[in-house]
Design a protein around this motif. Sequence first.
Motif, short mmCIF file in Angstrom:
data_model
loop_
_atom_site.label_atom_id
_atom_site.label_comp_id
_atom_site.label_asym_id
_atom_site.label_seq_id
_atom_site.Cartn_x
_atom_site.Cartn_y
_atom_site.Cartn_z
N PHE A 173 0.83 -1.21 0.00
CA PHE A 173 0.00 0.00 0.00
C PHE A 173 0.86 1.26 0.00
CE2 PHE A 173 -2.06 3.48 2.27
CZ PHE A 173 -3.24 3.62 1.55
N PHE A 174 1.87 1.28 0.87
CA PHE A 174 2.66 2.51 1.00
C PHE A 174 3.69 2.66 -0.12
CE2 PHE A 174 0.87 2.51 5.28
CZ PHE A 174 0.50 3.84 5.38
N LEU A 175 4.02 1.58 -0.81
CA LEU A 175 4.82 1.73 -2.01
C LEU A 175 4.08 2.56 -3.05
CD1 LEU A 175 6.57 -1.72 -2.68
CD2 LEU A 175 7.69 0.50 -2.44
N ARG A 176 2.77 2.30 -3.16
CA ARG A 176 1.96 3.07 -4.10
C ARG A 176 1.69 4.48 -3.57
NH1 ARG A 176 -2.45 -1.74 -5.53
NH2 ARG A 176 -1.01 -3.02 -6.77
N ALA A 177 1.40 4.58 -2.27
CA ALA A 177 1.10 5.89 -1.69
C ALA A 177 2.31 6.82 -1.76
CB ALA A 177 0.65 5.73 -0.24
N GLN A 178 3.50 6.20 -1.75
CA GLN A 178 4.69 7.04 -1.76
C GLN A 178 4.90 7.77 -3.08
OE1 GLN A 178 8.26 5.01 -0.39
NE2 GLN A 178 9.23 7.00 -0.08
N VAL A 179 4.29 7.30 -4.13
CA VAL A 179 4.34 8.03 -5.40
C VAL A 179 3.69 9.40 -5.21
CG1 VAL A 179 3.61 8.05 -7.81
CG2 VAL A 179 4.35 5.91 -6.74
N LEU A 180 2.55 9.42 -4.51
CA LEU A 180 1.85 10.68 -4.25
C LEU A 180 2.63 11.57 -3.28
CD1 LEU A 180 -1.81 9.34 -3.85
CD2 LEU A 180 -0.78 10.42 -5.86
N SER A 181 3.20 10.96 -2.24
CA SER A 181 3.94 11.77 -1.27
C SER A 181 5.21 12.34 -1.89
CB SER A 181 4.27 10.95 -0.02
OG SER A 181 5.13 9.87 -0.31
N ALA A 182 5.86 11.59 -2.78
CA ALA A 182 7.06 12.10 -3.47
C ALA A 182 6.69 13.26 -4.39
CB ALA A 182 7.72 10.98 -4.26
N ALA A 183 5.54 13.16 -5.07
CA ALA A 183 5.07 14.26 -5.91
C ALA A 183 4.78 15.50 -5.07
CB ALA A 183 3.83 13.83 -6.68
N TYR A 184 4.18 15.31 -3.91
CA TYR A 184 3.88 16.41 -2.98
C TYR A 184 5.18 17.07 -2.52
CZ TYR A 184 1.86 18.56 1.29
OH TYR A 184 1.46 19.43 2.29
N MET A 185 6.18 16.24 -2.21
CA MET A 185 7.47 16.76 -1.77
C MET A 185 8.13 17.58 -2.88
SD MET A 185 9.58 16.91 0.73
CE MET A 185 10.91 18.09 0.51
N ALA A 186 8.09 17.06 -4.12
CA ALA A 186 8.69 17.77 -5.25
C ALA A 186 7.98 19.10 -5.50
CB ALA A 186 8.64 16.90 -6.50
N PHE A 187 6.67 19.10 -5.39
CA PHE A 187 5.88 20.32 -5.58
C PHE A 187 6.28 21.37 -4.54
CE2 PHE A 187 2.28 23.10 -4.79
CZ PHE A 187 1.82 23.41 -6.07
N SER A 188 6.36 20.96 -3.28
CA SER A 188 6.69 21.91 -2.22
C SER A 188 8.11 22.43 -2.39
CB SER A 188 6.53 21.25 -0.84
OG SER A 188 7.50 20.25 -0.62
N HIS A 189 9.02 21.57 -2.85
CA HIS A 189 10.40 22.00 -3.09
C HIS A 189 10.44 23.10 -4.14
CE1 HIS A 189 14.32 21.42 -5.35
NE2 HIS A 189 14.71 21.82 -4.16
N GLY A 190 9.72 22.91 -5.23
CA GLY A 190 9.66 23.93 -6.27
C GLY A 190 9.02 25.22 -5.77
N SER A 191 8.00 25.09 -4.92
CA SER A 191 7.28 26.27 -4.45
C SER A 191 8.14 27.15 -3.56
CB SER A 191 6.00 25.86 -3.70
OG SER A 191 6.30 25.34 -2.42
N ASN A 192 9.14 26.57 -2.92
CA ASN A 192 9.99 27.37 -2.04
C ASN A 192 11.33 27.72 -2.69
OD1 ASN A 192 11.78 27.96 0.51
ND2 ASN A 192 9.69 27.90 1.29
N ASP A 193 12.02 26.72 -3.22
CA ASP A 193 13.38 26.96 -3.69
C ASP A 193 13.45 27.77 -4.99
OD1 ASP A 193 14.48 25.76 -1.53
OD2 ASP A 193 15.63 24.27 -2.62
N ALA A 194 12.60 27.47 -5.96
CA ALA A 194 12.66 28.22 -7.23
C ALA A 194 12.33 29.69 -7.02
CB ALA A 194 11.71 27.59 -8.24
N GLN A 195 11.52 29.98 -6.02
CA GLN A 195 11.15 31.38 -5.78
C GLN A 195 12.33 32.23 -5.33
OE1 GLN A 195 7.54 32.57 -3.81
NE2 GLN A 195 6.74 30.50 -3.90
N LYS A 196 13.34 31.59 -4.75
CA LYS A 196 14.50 32.37 -4.31
C LYS A 196 15.24 32.94 -5.52
CE LYS A 196 14.27 29.35 -0.50
NZ LYS A 196 14.41 27.94 -0.16
N THR A 197 15.33 32.13 -6.57
CA THR A 197 15.95 32.62 -7.80
C THR A 197 15.10 33.73 -8.42
OG1 THR A 197 16.99 30.50 -8.23
CG2 THR A 197 16.72 31.96 -10.11
N MET A 198 13.79 33.58 -8.38
CA MET A 198 12.91 34.65 -8.88
C MET A 198 13.19 35.95 -8.13
SD MET A 198 9.25 32.67 -8.96
CE MET A 198 9.14 30.93 -9.35
N GLY A 199 13.37 35.84 -6.81
CA GLY A 199 13.62 37.02 -6.00
C GLY A 199 14.93 37.70 -6.37
#
Length: 337
Positions: A173-199
Amino acid sequence: MVETALLVLALVVLLALAFDFINGFHDTANAVATSIATRALSPAQAVLMAAVFNVLGALSGTAVAKTVGKGIIPPELATQPLVIAALLSAIIWNLITWYYGIPSSSSHALVFSIVGAGIASGGLSVIKWGEGVAKTLQGLVFSPVFGFLGAMLLLSLLLWAAARQRPYWVNRFFLRAQVLSAAYMAFSHGSNDAQKTMGVITMALAAYYGWSGDQFHVPLWVILSAAVAMGLGTAMGGWRIIRTIGFKAVALRPIDGFAAEVAGATVIETASRLGIPLSTTHTISSAILGAGATKRLSAVRWGIAGRIVMAWIFTIPFCVALSWGIYTLMHLLTGAR
């Protein structure tokens, strides 16, 4: 003279996008290390997915960009040499820590490189200590704590909920669920880190056009270019740091990886909405350690954890000093401010 200033601006933009690209492959581990370690995704699948969701996250807001671009030093006091010194300092630190496989903070490298170059340019008084610097320090203190404790709490709840299920079912179950959690982690990483370059790019634009704080805004082309640069960097993969976070620090099961990613991503996403430029590396590393400590303290390889913490400690003074030195050298060689 105008042509020269425009060329310098173009150089700054290219340097900022280079930093963003390096940040992408340096911090790929933040999004994919746990899902690769638990074999929820193959390395190629994980990195490709992280690249896509990094871009989507980068397009989701500009609160962090505004903190970095006008909350560290006033935009009207920013100069192109200052921005160049800060970017060179952060890039050098990222490459050093990437080479040695140390998951340091790209965010703190950039923010405190701006601080060091700002001090070299105008002294301590130009730094907005109570605004962007204070927010960054709050993120430095609280994000590892919330990541660690959040992962411990979430994993404890998940283990309690799954206690009556067969281990095979839980793992599947969690092997499959981890696909979603990894996507969530990647999204949050982009939402914070890429913005620093924008700034930083917008800070350079403010220096070129003479914007004040009230005029500060992040153009659409800056948002898109930063998002794409980080996505491309992520697609390159940061295998040295992936091995440190995913395989050396803690032995992970799928349920552990899921808890670490959800807890870490939630802390990062909350900070992004509040405009806090925190370290995604600190946060997910702490969440992974928290998940490992839930089983037993000996499950965490504390020697590796100590190496990570030492990198965190040295990032701030090193980058302040390095950017101060680069700016001072540039000023001596060219007389530019």
